[in-house]
Design a protein around this motif. Sequence first.
Motif, PDB file in Angstrom:
ATOM      1  N   ARG A   1       0.828  -1.213   0.000  1.00  0.00           N
ATOM      2  CA  ARG A   1       0.000   0.000   0.000  1.00  0.00           C
ATOM      3  C   ARG A   1       0.855   1.252   0.000  1.00  0.00           C
ATOM      4  N   SER A   2       1.943   1.228   0.738  1.00  0.00           N
ATOM      5  CA  SER A   2       2.847   2.386   0.785  1.00  0.00           C
ATOM      6  C   SER A   2       3.417   2.684  -0.593  1.00  0.00           C
ATOM      7  N   LYS A   3       3.777   1.631  -1.300  1.00  0.00           N
ATOM      8  CA  LYS A   3       4.339   1.796  -2.646  1.00  0.00           C
ATOM      9  C   LYS A   3       3.318   2.456  -3.580  1.00  0.00           C
ATOM     10  N   LYS A   4       2.073   2.018  -3.512  1.00  0.00           N
ATOM     11  CA  LYS A   4       1.022   2.590  -4.367  1.00  0.00           C
ATOM     12  C   LYS A   4       0.730   4.038  -3.993  1.00  0.00           C
ATOM     13  N   VAL A   5       0.710   4.336  -2.694  1.00  0.00           N
ATOM     14  CA  VAL A   5       0.473   5.718  -2.249  1.00  0.00           C
ATOM     15  C   VAL A   5       1.632   6.606  -2.698  1.00  0.00           C
ATOM     16  N   LEU A   6       2.856   6.139  -2.522  1.00  0.00           N
ATOM     17  CA  LEU A   6       4.029   6.916  -2.929  1.00  0.00           C
ATOM     18  C   LEU A   6       3.983   7.234  -4.418  1.00  0.00           C
ATOM     19  N   GLN A   7       3.668   6.251  -5.238  1.00  0.00           N
ATOM     20  CA  GLN A   7       3.561   6.484  -6.684  1.00  0.00           C
ATOM     21  C   GLN A   7       2.523   7.565  -6.993  1.00  0.00           C
ATOM     22  N   ASN A   8       1.385   7.503  -6.315  1.00  0.00           N
ATOM     23  CA  ASN A   8       0.333   8.490  -6.543  1.00  0.00           C
ATOM     24  C   ASN A   8       0.757   9.882  -6.075  1.00  0.00           C
ATOM     25  N   ILE A   9       1.417   9.968  -4.942  1.00  0.00           N
ATOM     26  CA  ILE A   9       1.876  11.272  -4.457  1.00  0.00           C
ATOM     27  C   ILE A   9       2.871  11.877  -5.441  1.00  0.00           C
ATOM     28  N   LEU A  10       3.800  11.061  -5.928  1.00  0.00           N
ATOM     29  CA  LEU A  10       4.811  11.577  -6.854  1.00  0.00           C
ATOM     30  C   LEU A  10       4.205  12.012  -8.186  1.00  0.00           C
ATOM     31  N   HIS A  11       3.128  11.363  -8.599  1.00  0.00           N
ATOM     32  CA  HIS A  11       2.467  11.736  -9.849  1.00  0.00           C
ATOM     33  C   HIS A  11       1.465  12.878  -9.679  1.00  0.00           C
ATOM     34  N   ARG A  12       1.017  13.093  -8.458  1.00  0.00           N
ATOM     35  CA  ARG A  12       0.047  14.168  -8.192  1.00  0.00           C
ATOM     36  C   ARG A  12       0.514  15.004  -7.005  1.00  0.00           C
ATOM     37  N   TYR A  13       1.750  15.441  -7.061  1.00  0.00           N
ATOM     38  CA  TYR A  13       2.369  16.152  -5.931  1.00  0.00           C
ATOM     39  C   TYR A  13       1.626  17.434  -5.565  1.00  0.00           C
ATOM     40  N   GLU A  14       1.003  18.062  -6.557  1.00  0.00           N
ATOM     41  CA  GLU A  14       0.258  19.306  -6.296  1.00  0.00           C
ATOM     42  C   GLU A  14      -0.972  19.060  -5.425  1.00  0.00           C
ATOM     43  N   ASP A  15      -1.394  17.815  -5.289  1.00  0.00           N
ATOM     44  CA  ASP A  15      -2.539  17.454  -4.450  1.00  0.00           C
ATOM     45  C   ASP A  15      -2.122  16.947  -3.068  1.00  0.00           C
ATOM     46  N   PHE A  16      -0.857  17.047  -2.761  1.00  0.00           N
ATOM     47  CA  PHE A  16      -0.282  16.593  -1.488  1.00  0.00           C
ATOM     48  C   PHE A  16      -0.190  17.821  -0.584  1.00  0.00           C
ATOM     49  N   PHE A  17      -1.176  17.964   0.333  1.00  0.00           N
ATOM     50  CA  PHE A  17      -1.339  19.203   1.086  1.00  0.00           C
ATOM     51  C   PHE A  17      -0.736  19.140   2.491  1.00  0.00           C
ATOM     52  N   VAL A  18       0.483  19.625   2.587  1.00  0.00           N
ATOM     53  CA  VAL A  18       1.107  19.887   3.879  1.00  0.00           C
ATOM     54  C   VAL A  18       1.507  21.346   3.765  1.00  0.00           C
ATOM     55  N   MET A  19       0.798  22.206   4.478  1.00  0.00           N
ATOM     56  CA  MET A  19       0.988  23.641   4.286  1.00  0.00           C
ATOM     57  C   MET A  19       0.896  24.398   5.596  1.00  0.00           C
ATOM     58  N   THR A  20       1.296  25.660   5.529  1.00  0.00           N
ATOM     59  CA  THR A  20       1.199  26.514   6.707  1.00  0.00           C
ATOM     60  C   THR A  20      -0.249  26.959   6.887  1.00  0.00           C
ATOM     61  N   ILE A  21      -0.547  27.398   8.080  1.00  0.00           N
ATOM     62  CA  ILE A  21      -1.897  27.867   8.381  1.00  0.00           C
ATOM     63  C   ILE A  21      -2.238  29.065   7.491  1.00  0.00           C
ATOM     64  N   ASP A  22      -1.255  29.978   7.271  1.00  0.00           N
ATOM     65  CA  ASP A  22      -1.540  31.154   6.425  1.00  0.00           C
ATOM     66  C   ASP A  22      -1.841  30.748   4.986  1.00  0.00           C
ATOM     67  N   LYS A  23      -1.067  29.792   4.444  1.00  0.00           N
ATOM     68  CA  LYS A  23      -1.329  29.364   3.067  1.00  0.00           C
ATOM     69  C   LYS A  23      -2.698  28.705   2.947  1.00  0.00           C
ATOM     70  N   PHE A  24      -3.072  27.950   3.961  1.00  0.00           N
ATOM     71  CA  PHE A  24      -4.392  27.334   3.948  1.00  0.00           C
ATOM     72  C   PHE A  24      -5.480  28.414   3.950  1.00  0.00           C
ATOM     73  N   ASN A  25      -5.318  29.406   4.825  1.00  0.00           N
ATOM     74  CA  ASN A  25      -6.312  30.488   4.888  1.00  0.00           C
ATOM     75  C   ASN A  25      -6.375  31.265   3.583  1.00  0.00           C
ATOM     76  N   LEU A  26      -5.224  31.533   2.979  1.00  0.00           N
ATOM     77  CA  LEU A  26      -5.199  32.239   1.700  1.00  0.00           C
ATOM     78  C   LEU A  26      -5.903  31.422   0.625  1.00  0.00           C
ATOM     79  N   LYS A  27      -5.649  30.129   0.602  1.00  0.00           N
ATOM     80  CA  LYS A  27      -6.295  29.242  -0.368  1.00  0.00           C
ATOM     81  C   LYS A  27      -7.812  29.240  -0.164  1.00  0.00           C
TER      82      LYS A  27
END
Length: 169
Positions: free
Chosen positions: A116-142
């Motif tokens: 499962r980790s391998k499949k998740v990693l592949q998906n994260i690397l192919h859709r990195y823009e959808d991997f949301f680890v962000m600051t509180i300010d960036k979240f609020n701005l978004k």
Amino acid sequence: LYKKSISYLKSIQLNCMSTIETKPLKILNASAGSGKTYNLVKEYICLLITDEKDFTRFSRIIAMTFTNKASIEMKTRIVKALDELSFPEKYLEKSTEYASKIALELKITVEQVHNRSKKVLQNILHRYEDFFVMTIDKFNLKLIRSFSRDLDLPNDFEVILNETEVIEQ
């Protein structure tokens, strides 16, 4: 209730790490260097690999930090941990030990954790823009940008951090 919660949180600020679970909220409270980030990464990975068929859950999870540095470190650690879990033949004992902890928590096999980790990693690397680890300010701005029309804000609004410029305007 809020004051009781705050006083309770203050009373458990000891040298050891404590976890308070009130579903769906989990608070990790510990001193510096006690393994908070390690546990946050492990918790995040558990969320990602819980479902045996959905390997894109990361696109529906937001992890928030206070600083850009912490955000970058968190993303890096998540990807590194997924890499270690995905390739047990490369990381050997370290991978198996980490996978065992996660497998025990999720009540699945170590092999399932690796797959499962391998499949998740592949998906994260192919859709990195959808991997949301962000600051509180960036979240609020978004969030504000998403509702700019409803808030009667222009689509191209800017956030000004220079207070003298704001005062002048």
